[in-house]
Design a protein around this motif. Sequence first.
Motif, mmCIF file in Angstrom:
data_model
loop_
_atom_site.group_PDB
_atom_site.id
_atom_site.type_symbol
_atom_site.label_atom_id
_atom_site.label_comp_id
_atom_site.label_asym_id
_atom_site.label_seq_id
_atom_site.Cartn_x
_atom_site.Cartn_y
_atom_site.Cartn_z
ATOM 1 N N ASP A 45 -18.301 12.431 -31.407
ATOM 2 C CA ASP A 45 -19.469 11.739 -30.830
ATOM 3 C C ASP A 45 -19.041 10.634 -29.857
ATOM 4 O O ASP A 45 -18.252 10.888 -28.966
ATOM 5 N N ASP A 100 -24.370 1.522 -27.788
ATOM 6 C CA ASP A 100 -25.507 2.218 -28.411
ATOM 7 C C ASP A 100 -25.265 2.394 -29.904
ATOM 8 O O ASP A 100 -26.209 2.553 -30.678
ATOM 9 N N THR A 101 -23.997 2.439 -30.297
ATOM 10 C CA THR A 101 -23.657 2.787 -31.686
ATOM 11 C C THR A 101 -22.933 1.652 -32.429
ATOM 12 O O THR A 101 -22.530 1.833 -33.568
ATOM 13 N N CYS A 102 -22.734 0.519 -31.732
ATOM 14 C CA CYS A 102 -22.070 -0.644 -32.366
ATOM 15 C C CYS A 102 -22.973 -1.869 -32.209
ATOM 16 O O CYS A 102 -23.693 -1.968 -31.218
ATOM 17 N N LYS A 127 -21.486 2.909 -36.013
ATOM 18 C CA LYS A 127 -21.725 4.228 -36.596
ATOM 19 C C LYS A 127 -20.745 5.231 -36.001
ATOM 20 O O LYS A 127 -20.499 5.230 -34.783
ATOM 21 N N GLU A 151 -23.775 10.449 -40.756
ATOM 22 C CA GLU A 151 -23.428 9.299 -39.927
ATOM 23 C C GLU A 151 -22.704 8.324 -40.850
ATOM 24 O O GLU A 151 -23.203 8.018 -41.939
#
Length: 236
Positions: free
Chosen positions: A192, A197-199, A177, A90
């Motif tokens: 991905d 959810d990822t920032c 990520k 990641e």
Amino acid sequence: MEKKELLYEGKAKKLYETDDPDLLWVEYKDDATAFNGEKQEVLAGKGRLNNVLSSMLFATLDEAGIPSHFERKLSDTEQLVRKTDIIPLEVVVRNVVAGSLHRRTGTAEGIELKEPVVEFYYKDDELGDPLINEDHIRMLEAAQPEQLSGMRTQALAVNEALKHHFGQHGLLLVDFKLEFGTTADGNLLLADEISPDTCRLWDEKTREKFDKDVFRYGLGSLQEGYTKILKRLGGA
Ligand code: C5P
């Protein structure tokens, strides 16, 4: 395009084979998890918000000359992506201190970094995705040296493009990520998802949090936060 058998089910997405061996069908789920699966809830509408936002952000990157596995949005909760072999790392890029950088270094949350910080985490649920350095990556043979430098360069390019894009809509890109994969012909490709959810995304002025930290730390409604991001970016 035809959806075939389930290939993989993760915490937030399901991946299906298609009738094209180079393409995968992604379904975004309503499941929300945090702290390596310790906190878990089903939040109606989350799958749609992440699919719509991720599709928009991958399209924005494409316009900025940064390719990714994203092919097209299929429905409110589904998208078509190019198949890759995911590299078990990641890649996190940070512009502002928050989360584990705050905990690891004691630097106050909210401090703006002079230069972005790039980190690599080893994707392994049992180990809790530990932070690792480039020597560890070489030791684990998790990525080739040229893949590693490619990931760093591309992650910084994504940062520049997204920082600018969010900034135009009053949003501060705190950190995020990314994951990368290799295509059948051996090329490195951004994969991905890119979503709240990822920032980490804060209001530029008030520093109100709109991202998954709202769920992680029980700060309010996740769907309301994600909807605010979508509306600011001109979506519905
Ligand atoms: O928790 P931490 O501060 O290391 O997270 C940095 C960034 O990476 C955050 O934006 C977080 O949402 C994202 N992240 C992620 N998936 C993980 C770990 C972190 O999307 N497994």
